[in-house]
Design a protein around this motif. Structure first.
Motif, PDB file in Angstrom:
ATOM      1  N   HIS A   9       0.852  -1.191   0.000  1.00  0.00           N
ATOM      2  CA  HIS A   9       0.000   0.000   0.000  1.00  0.00           C
ATOM      3  C   HIS A   9       0.884   1.235   0.000  1.00  0.00           C
ATOM      4  O   HIS A   9       2.056   1.157   0.372  1.00  0.00           O
ATOM      5  CB  HIS A   9      -0.897   0.015   1.245  1.00  0.00           C
ATOM      6  CG  HIS A   9      -1.721  -1.225   1.381  1.00  0.00           C
ATOM      7  ND1 HIS A   9      -1.294  -2.303   2.114  1.00  0.00           N
ATOM      8  CD2 HIS A   9      -2.907  -1.576   0.842  1.00  0.00           C
ATOM      9  CE1 HIS A   9      -2.200  -3.265   2.027  1.00  0.00           C
ATOM     10  NE2 HIS A   9      -3.189  -2.856   1.248  1.00  0.00           N
ATOM     11  N   ASP A  15      -1.545   7.230   4.209  1.00  0.00           N
ATOM     12  CA  ASP A  15      -1.516   5.923   4.887  1.00  0.00           C
ATOM     13  C   ASP A  15      -2.394   4.923   4.124  1.00  0.00           C
ATOM     14  O   ASP A  15      -3.158   5.313   3.234  1.00  0.00           O
ATOM     15  CB  ASP A  15      -1.926   6.053   6.370  1.00  0.00           C
ATOM     16  CG  ASP A  15      -3.338   6.554   6.547  1.00  0.00           C
ATOM     17  OD1 ASP A  15      -4.198   6.260   5.688  1.00  0.00           O
ATOM     18  OD2 ASP A  15      -3.609   7.243   7.547  1.00  0.00           O
ATOM     19  N   MET A  17      -5.078   3.433   4.748  1.00  0.00           N
ATOM     20  CA  MET A  17      -6.527   3.692   4.788  1.00  0.00           C
ATOM     21  C   MET A  17      -6.919   4.728   3.732  1.00  0.00           C
ATOM     22  O   MET A  17      -7.859   4.529   2.952  1.00  0.00           O
ATOM     23  CB  MET A  17      -6.903   4.180   6.204  1.00  0.00           C
ATOM     24  CG  MET A  17      -8.365   4.411   6.401  1.00  0.00           C
ATOM     25  SD  MET A  17      -9.264   2.851   6.372  1.00  0.00           S
ATOM     26  CE  MET A  17     -10.904   3.414   6.007  1.00  0.00           C
ATOM     27  N   GLN A  18      -6.164   5.840   3.706  1.00  0.00           N
ATOM     28  CA  GLN A  18      -6.448   6.887   2.719  1.00  0.00           C
ATOM     29  C   GLN A  18      -6.220   6.382   1.295  1.00  0.00           C
ATOM     30  O   GLN A  18      -6.969   6.708   0.373  1.00  0.00           O
ATOM     31  CB  GLN A  18      -5.558   8.110   2.973  1.00  0.00           C
ATOM     32  CG  GLN A  18      -6.107   9.018   4.060  1.00  0.00           C
ATOM     33  CD  GLN A  18      -7.558   9.406   3.806  1.00  0.00           C
ATOM     34  OE1 GLN A  18      -7.929   9.826   2.710  1.00  0.00           O
ATOM     35  NE2 GLN A  18      -8.406   9.219   4.805  1.00  0.00           N
ATOM     36  N   ASP A  19      -5.191   5.575   1.139  1.00  0.00           N
ATOM     37  CA  ASP A  19      -4.880   4.963  -0.160  1.00  0.00           C
ATOM     38  C   ASP A  19      -6.100   4.152  -0.625  1.00  0.00           C
ATOM     39  O   ASP A  19      -6.566   4.274  -1.770  1.00  0.00           O
ATOM     40  CB  ASP A  19      -3.648   4.065   0.059  1.00  0.00           C
ATOM     41  CG  ASP A  19      -3.242   3.252  -1.161  1.00  0.00           C
ATOM     42  OD1 ASP A  19      -3.406   3.741  -2.286  1.00  0.00           O
ATOM     43  OD2 ASP A  19      -2.737   2.129  -0.972  1.00  0.00           O
ATOM     44  N   THR A  20      -6.640   3.366   0.274  1.00  0.00           N
ATOM     45  CA  THR A  20      -7.794   2.509  -0.048  1.00  0.00           C
ATOM     46  C   THR A  20      -9.017   3.352  -0.394  1.00  0.00           C
ATOM     47  O   THR A  20      -9.707   3.077  -1.383  1.00  0.00           O
ATOM     48  CB  THR A  20      -8.106   1.598   1.164  1.00  0.00           C
ATOM     49  OG1 THR A  20      -6.930   0.857   1.485  1.00  0.00           O
ATOM     50  CG2 THR A  20      -9.258   0.663   0.873  1.00  0.00           C
ATOM     51  N   VAL A  21      -9.261   4.390   0.407  1.00  0.00           N
ATOM     52  CA  VAL A  21     -10.428   5.248   0.172  1.00  0.00           C
ATOM     53  C   VAL A  21     -10.341   5.886  -1.225  1.00  0.00           C
ATOM     54  O   VAL A  21     -11.334   5.956  -1.952  1.00  0.00           O
ATOM     55  CB  VAL A  21     -10.529   6.327   1.287  1.00  0.00           C
ATOM     56  CG1 VAL A  21     -11.495   7.434   0.913  1.00  0.00           C
ATOM     57  CG2 VAL A  21     -10.928   5.675   2.612  1.00  0.00           C
ATOM     58  N   TYR A  43      -7.989  -4.737   2.182  1.00  0.00           N
ATOM     59  CA  TYR A  43      -8.530  -3.399   2.482  1.00  0.00           C
ATOM     60  C   TYR A  43      -9.522  -2.929   1.421  1.00  0.00           C
ATOM     61  O   TYR A  43     -10.564  -2.369   1.757  1.00  0.00           O
ATOM     62  CB  TYR A  43      -7.399  -2.377   2.639  1.00  0.00           C
ATOM     63  CG  TYR A  43      -6.447  -2.662   3.785  1.00  0.00           C
ATOM     64  CD1 TYR A  43      -6.789  -3.540   4.806  1.00  0.00           C
ATOM     65  CD2 TYR A  43      -5.206  -2.038   3.859  1.00  0.00           C
ATOM     66  CE1 TYR A  43      -5.917  -3.798   5.858  1.00  0.00           C
ATOM     67  CE2 TYR A  43      -4.331  -2.274   4.911  1.00  0.00           C
ATOM     68  CZ  TYR A  43      -4.688  -3.165   5.906  1.00  0.00           C
ATOM     69  OH  TYR A  43      -3.817  -3.398   6.937  1.00  0.00           O
ATOM     70  N   THR A  44      -9.208  -3.149   0.137  1.00  0.00           N
ATOM     71  CA  THR A  44     -10.150  -2.707  -0.905  1.00  0.00           C
ATOM     72  C   THR A  44     -11.428  -3.547  -0.853  1.00  0.00           C
ATOM     73  O   THR A  44     -12.529  -3.021  -1.010  1.00  0.00           O
ATOM     74  CB  THR A  44      -9.522  -2.772  -2.318  1.00  0.00           C
ATOM     75  OG1 THR A  44      -8.845  -4.024  -2.490  1.00  0.00           O
ATOM     76  CG2 THR A  44      -8.548  -1.639  -2.545  1.00  0.00           C
ATOM     77  N   GLU A  47     -13.527  -2.319   2.179  1.00  0.00           N
ATOM     78  CA  GLU A  47     -14.114  -0.997   1.925  1.00  0.00           C
ATOM     79  C   GLU A  47     -15.263  -1.117   0.915  1.00  0.00           C
ATOM     80  O   GLU A  47     -16.322  -0.527   1.090  1.00  0.00           O
ATOM     81  CB  GLU A  47     -13.019  -0.043   1.418  1.00  0.00           C
ATOM     82  CG  GLU A  47     -13.424   1.407   1.307  1.00  0.00           C
ATOM     83  CD  GLU A  47     -13.725   2.087   2.642  1.00  0.00           C
ATOM     84  OE1 GLU A  47     -13.250   1.624   3.695  1.00  0.00           O
ATOM     85  OE2 GLU A  47     -14.476   3.089   2.608  1.00  0.00           O
ATOM     86  N   TRP A  73      -6.669  -5.219  11.101  1.00  0.00           N
ATOM     87  CA  TRP A  73      -7.420  -4.398  10.132  1.00  0.00           C
ATOM     88  C   TRP A  73      -7.949  -5.234   8.967  1.00  0.00           C
ATOM     89  O   TRP A  73      -8.583  -4.703   8.072  1.00  0.00           O
ATOM     90  CB  TRP A  73      -6.545  -3.248   9.631  1.00  0.00           C
ATOM     91  CG  TRP A  73      -6.226  -2.293  10.733  1.00  0.00           C
ATOM     92  CD1 TRP A  73      -7.029  -1.278  11.192  1.00  0.00           C
ATOM     93  CD2 TRP A  73      -5.056  -2.277  11.548  1.00  0.00           C
ATOM     94  NE1 TRP A  73      -6.411  -0.645  12.240  1.00  0.00           N
ATOM     95  CE2 TRP A  73      -5.206  -1.233  12.477  1.00  0.00           C
ATOM     96  CE3 TRP A  73      -3.887  -3.049  11.591  1.00  0.00           C
ATOM     97  CZ2 TRP A  73      -4.228  -0.937  13.438  1.00  0.00           C
ATOM     98  CZ3 TRP A  73      -2.912  -2.752  12.539  1.00  0.00           C
ATOM     99  CH2 TRP A  73      -3.095  -1.713  13.443  1.00  0.00           C
ATOM    100  N   SER A  74      -7.681  -6.542   8.962  1.00  0.00           N
ATOM    101  CA  SER A  74      -8.147  -7.405   7.862  1.00  0.00           C
ATOM    102  C   SER A  74      -9.285  -8.323   8.307  1.00  0.00           C
ATOM    103  O   SER A  74      -9.751  -9.140   7.512  1.00  0.00           O
ATOM    104  CB  SER A  74      -6.996  -8.293   7.351  1.00  0.00           C
ATOM    105  OG  SER A  74      -5.924  -7.521   6.884  1.00  0.00           O
TER     106      SER A  74
END
Ligand SMILES: C[S@@+](CC[C@H](N)C(=O)[O-])C[C@H]1O[C@@H](n2cnc3c(N)ncnc32)[C@H](O)[C@@H]1O
Length: 181
Positions: A9, A15, A17-21, A43-44, A47, A73-74
């Motif tokens: 990522h 970070d 999270m922001q990358d995923t968003v 993460y994707t 989300e 987080w997974s």
């Protein structure tokens, strides 16, 4: 997580999270059935499952799945009733899906030098085939301003158009491209 020295990522000035968003926002709204071609830490997929009806996600490496099991987080990957995990090679697994069976495709493969077949015209044709008319594909490629990713982006844009996508646009902030069927 690092694979062959490459970060899974983005972590510089952003970070995961922001990358995923940003990846997910590139093809919002996320609706219907979603294909996530490369699970990673999930993460994707997690989300996307917030708003999708179902997310089908594919991972090649059992070691990655093992790390995901240990990663706080997974966890939704393993308990969300909306997420279906398939272990296998996306190049082969995607060939088994029916035509027009997904509304969105998230394609977040390893870097080009590690998984060139996932950037091939033949694979893009399969992604086009399994997408519904009006469906959208997000394809992570990497920093568009870097020499390496810039070149890969150019080739990917051309091959996506040749695969049949009506419109293919760069998404600078999401480090990728979006293709519309
Ligand atoms: C960049 S990561 C995906 C990150 C993921 N989108 C996330 O949010 O955590 C790419 C993943 O693709 C997996 N992979 C590599 N080759 C693959 C293949 N042929 N089919 C499916 N997964 C593959 C790698 O093991 C790695 O876990």
């Amino acid at each position: 997580m690092l694979i062959a020295g490459f970060v899974m990522h983005r972590i510089k000035d952003i970070d995961p999270m922001q990358d995923t968003v940003r990846k997910i926002a590139a093809i919002s709204p996320i609706v219907g059935r979603v294909l996530d071609t490369a699970t990673g830490l999930g993460y994707t997929a997690i989300e996307a499952a917030e708003t999708a009806d179902e997310v089908v996600t594919i991972e090649l490496d059992p070691g990655v799945q093992e790390i995901a099991r240990l990663n706080p987080w997974s966890q939704a990957l393993f308990y969300s009733p909306k997420i279906c995990q398939i272990m296998g090679d996306a190049y082969e697994v995607v060939q088994t899906f029916e035509d027009g069976s997904f509304s969105r495709v998230i394609h977040d493969p390893p870097t080009f030098s590690l998984a060139g077949e996932l950037y091939s015209g033949a694979f893009y044709q399969q992604l086009f085939r399994v997408l519904k008319r009006g469906g959208r594909l997000y394809h992570y490629i990497g920093d568009p301003n870097s020499k390496a990713s810039g070149g890969v982006t150019k080739g990917a844009l051309k091959r996506l158009q040749e695969a049949g996508f009506a419109r293919v646009v760069r998404k600078q902030d999401a480090y990728g491209v979006v293709a519309y069927k």
